[in-house]
Design a protein around this motif. Structure first.
Motif, PDB file in Angstrom:
ATOM      1  N   HIS A  56      28.906  88.129  56.768  1.00  0.00           N
ATOM      2  CA  HIS A  56      29.628  86.766  56.247  1.00  0.00           C
ATOM      3  C   HIS A  56      29.092  85.668  57.025  1.00  0.00           C
ATOM      4  O   HIS A  56      28.649  84.747  56.506  1.00  0.00           O
ATOM      5  CB  HIS A  56      30.968  86.902  56.519  1.00  0.00           C
ATOM      6  N   GLU A  57      28.822  85.791  58.259  1.00  0.00           N
ATOM      7  CA  GLU A  57      28.115  84.525  59.079  1.00  0.00           C
ATOM      8  C   GLU A  57      26.740  84.392  58.798  1.00  0.00           C
ATOM      9  O   GLU A  57      26.381  83.222  58.621  1.00  0.00           O
ATOM     10  CB  GLU A  57      28.354  84.901  60.532  1.00  0.00           C
ATOM     11  N   LEU A  58      26.172  85.500  58.473  1.00  0.00           N
ATOM     12  CA  LEU A  58      24.704  85.452  58.082  1.00  0.00           C
ATOM     13  C   LEU A  58      24.493  84.449  56.723  1.00  0.00           C
ATOM     14  O   LEU A  58      23.737  83.574  56.290  1.00  0.00           O
ATOM     15  CB  LEU A  58      24.138  86.757  58.012  1.00  0.00           C
ATOM     16  N   LEU A  60      26.900  82.614  55.495  1.00  0.00           N
ATOM     17  CA  LEU A  60      27.335  81.128  55.581  1.00  0.00           C
ATOM     18  C   LEU A  60      26.182  80.198  55.896  1.00  0.00           C
ATOM     19  O   LEU A  60      25.897  79.260  55.576  1.00  0.00           O
ATOM     20  CB  LEU A  60      28.474  81.070  56.403  1.00  0.00           C
ATOM     21  N   LYS A  61      25.311  80.904  57.014  1.00  0.00           N
ATOM     22  CA  LYS A  61      24.180  80.260  57.478  1.00  0.00           C
ATOM     23  C   LYS A  61      23.067  80.150  56.536  1.00  0.00           C
ATOM     24  O   LYS A  61      22.592  78.872  56.486  1.00  0.00           O
ATOM     25  CB  LYS A  61      23.401  81.183  58.574  1.00  0.00           C
ATOM     26  N   ARG A  62      22.785  81.015  55.597  1.00  0.00           N
ATOM     27  CA  ARG A  62      21.898  80.795  54.565  1.00  0.00           C
ATOM     28  C   ARG A  62      22.160  79.619  53.597  1.00  0.00           C
ATOM     29  O   ARG A  62      21.594  79.113  52.922  1.00  0.00           O
ATOM     30  CB  ARG A  62      21.596  82.087  53.935  1.00  0.00           C
ATOM     31  N   ARG A  64      24.042  77.135  54.439  1.00  0.00           N
ATOM     32  CA  ARG A  64      23.898  76.022  55.172  1.00  0.00           C
ATOM     33  C   ARG A  64      22.310  75.455  54.879  1.00  0.00           C
ATOM     34  O   ARG A  64      21.796  74.393  54.707  1.00  0.00           O
ATOM     35  CB  ARG A  64      24.296  75.909  56.277  1.00  0.00           C
ATOM     36  N   GLU A  65      21.404  76.378  55.387  1.00  0.00           N
ATOM     37  CA  GLU A  65      20.031  76.282  55.738  1.00  0.00           C
ATOM     38  C   GLU A  65      18.802  76.363  54.653  1.00  0.00           C
ATOM     39  O   GLU A  65      18.157  75.531  54.615  1.00  0.00           O
ATOM     40  CB  GLU A  65      19.610  76.969  57.082  1.00  0.00           C
ATOM     41  N   GLU A  66      19.367  77.302  53.849  1.00  0.00           N
ATOM     42  CA  GLU A  66      18.436  77.673  52.792  1.00  0.00           C
ATOM     43  C   GLU A  66      18.919  77.017  51.551  1.00  0.00           C
ATOM     44  O   GLU A  66      17.837  76.708  50.356  1.00  0.00           O
ATOM     45  CB  GLU A  66      18.193  79.251  52.569  1.00  0.00           C
ATOM     46  N   SER A 106      33.687  85.877  48.820  1.00  0.00           N
ATOM     47  CA  SER A 106      32.912  86.460  50.009  1.00  0.00           C
ATOM     48  C   SER A 106      32.597  87.716  49.480  1.00  0.00           C
ATOM     49  O   SER A 106      31.572  88.029  50.178  1.00  0.00           O
ATOM     50  CB  SER A 106      34.039  86.496  51.284  1.00  0.00           C
ATOM     51  N   GLY A 162      24.231  87.481  52.330  1.00  0.00           N
ATOM     52  CA  GLY A 162      24.144  87.911  53.636  1.00  0.00           C
ATOM     53  C   GLY A 162      23.492  89.235  53.865  1.00  0.00           C
ATOM     54  O   GLY A 162      23.609  90.120  54.952  1.00  0.00           O
TER      55      GLY A 162
END
Length: 371
Positions: A56-58, A60-62, A64-66, A106, A162
């Motif tokens: 899940h955190e991964l 969310l990170k993608r 945002r960043e990708e 999710s 994720g």
């Protein structure tokens, strides 16, 4: 599939004498987000992010960043055991917030059908937004179809965003097109695919990509015509539950005429006979013959409960295909069918617009969707 204050919104319940209405008009495409926009991340089924935060955190990170988006979580997003009312509240809040431009699940689950009677159809119709998810989220897709909103079957935070190691390029390309563009997009068979999972609780899982095997393209039946229509379907098991509960299936079957049916099965891996029985019952209801084209997703052939060898998986997939063909022969013999499309519970995964336009060109062996 397994995978705020009390609501101030109106509760809409189905009763025996008031079935869910068909859409007022054909589903329309909601406005798309742009980079920098806020998007809702909700758990309409299972709050699995609370138990397994790593994917899940991964994801969310993608996002945002990708993808350049700003994910916003809601009270039940990471809460296992949340009530249907709490999940309905999150759906309402996500659609009602004018600063939120899209909604992404999710993951799936197994009881989203209990959320449907609590949803305020008019609130959601007045605030249309792209919704992404699959598996148990077929429930919400069918609800949105009947509300007049095109949604997007595919792309959950924990699975596609994720994915360990890196996002699959086909999945990422399809998701970008579905999220940010509004034109035609041609689907292509995956050169490699996989469906074997690893332990999401183990950090080592995320250090490398999942194993894949060579693809073998799509398989076509009755491919002598071109069909273009609005899509309907989703995860076959969830469609069967909707039929049993008499939820979000129009009583006027003519609304499905000329459409493109798309179906796929989950990691629950129903037997070939179970698949046939579901399709048989859809045929007895008169549904199958309404659709001149069927896209059948690549069968999921492995799960932690049934870790099939490649040979066992191939036999399972062949059994499922024969069951589908048997049902079509009886109830929709003229329907064009395409097997092993990379939709649903497979990796990589393409996004299918639910209620959007899909063109299936048999002679050219091409599938084009409109996002």
């Amino acid at each position: 599939m397994r995978t705020a204050a009390r609501s101030r919104f109106i509760t809409v319940r189905q009763t025996a004498d008031r079935p869910y209405p068909p859409p007022m008009t054909a589903p329309s495409y909601p406005p798309k987000p742009v980079r920098g926009d806020r998007i809702a991340v909700i758990s309409p089924s299972s709050g699995l992010p609370g138990l397994l935060p790593l994917p899940h955190e991964l994801g969310l990170k993608r996002l945002r960043e990708e993808f350049g988006l700003v994910p916003v979580e809601y009270p039940a997003t990471r809460r296992m055991g949340s009530t249907p009312r709490e999940r309905a509240d999150d759906i309402h809040a996500a659609f009602a917030d004018p600063t939120v431009k899209a909604v992404i699940a999710s993951i799936g689950g197994e009881d989203q059908i209990t959320v449907l009677p609590l949803l305020d159809r008019e609130l959601i119709r007045a605030n249309p937004k792209p919704f992404f998810g699959y598996s148990d989220n077929t429930n919400l897709h069918a609800f949105l179809w009947n509300t007049g909103i095109v949604s997007y079957h595919g792309g959950t935070v924990m699975v596609e965003f994720g994915r360990p190691g890196a996002m699959a390029s086909i999945s990422a390309d399809s998701l970008r097109a579905a999220l940010f563009t509004s034109g035609e997009y041609e689907l292509k068979p995956a050169p490699r695919w996989g469906d074997v999972s690893r332990d999401w609780a183990d950090p080592a899982t995320f250090e490398s990509e999942p194993e894949t095997r060579p693809g073998y393209g799509w398989s076509w039946v009755n491919a002598d015509r071109v069909v273009e229509g609005r899509s309907w379907g989703g995860c076959l098991e969830i469609v069967s539950w909707l039929l049993m509960a008499d939820r979000e299936i129009s009583r006027d079957l003519a609304v499905y005429d000329g459409g493109v049916l798309f179906l796929e099965t989950s990691e629950d891996m129903p037997s070939g006979e179970e698949v046939f029985i579901i399709l048989r019952n859809m045929g007895e209801r008169g549904l199958l013959r309404r659709f001149p084209a069927l896209l059948m997703g690549r069968a999921r052939t492995w799960s932690f409960e049934r870790p099939n060898s490649p040979e066992e998986g191939a036999r399972y997939a062949a059994e499922q295909r024969e069951s589908v063909l048997r049902a079509l022969k009886i109830y929709a013999p003229d329907t064009m069918a395409v097997f092993d499309v990379d939709l649903g519970h497979t990796d990589p995964q393409v996004v299918i617009p639910y209620g959007g336009v899909v063109r299936v060109d048999g002679p050219a062996r091409r599938i084009t969707v409109t996002y």
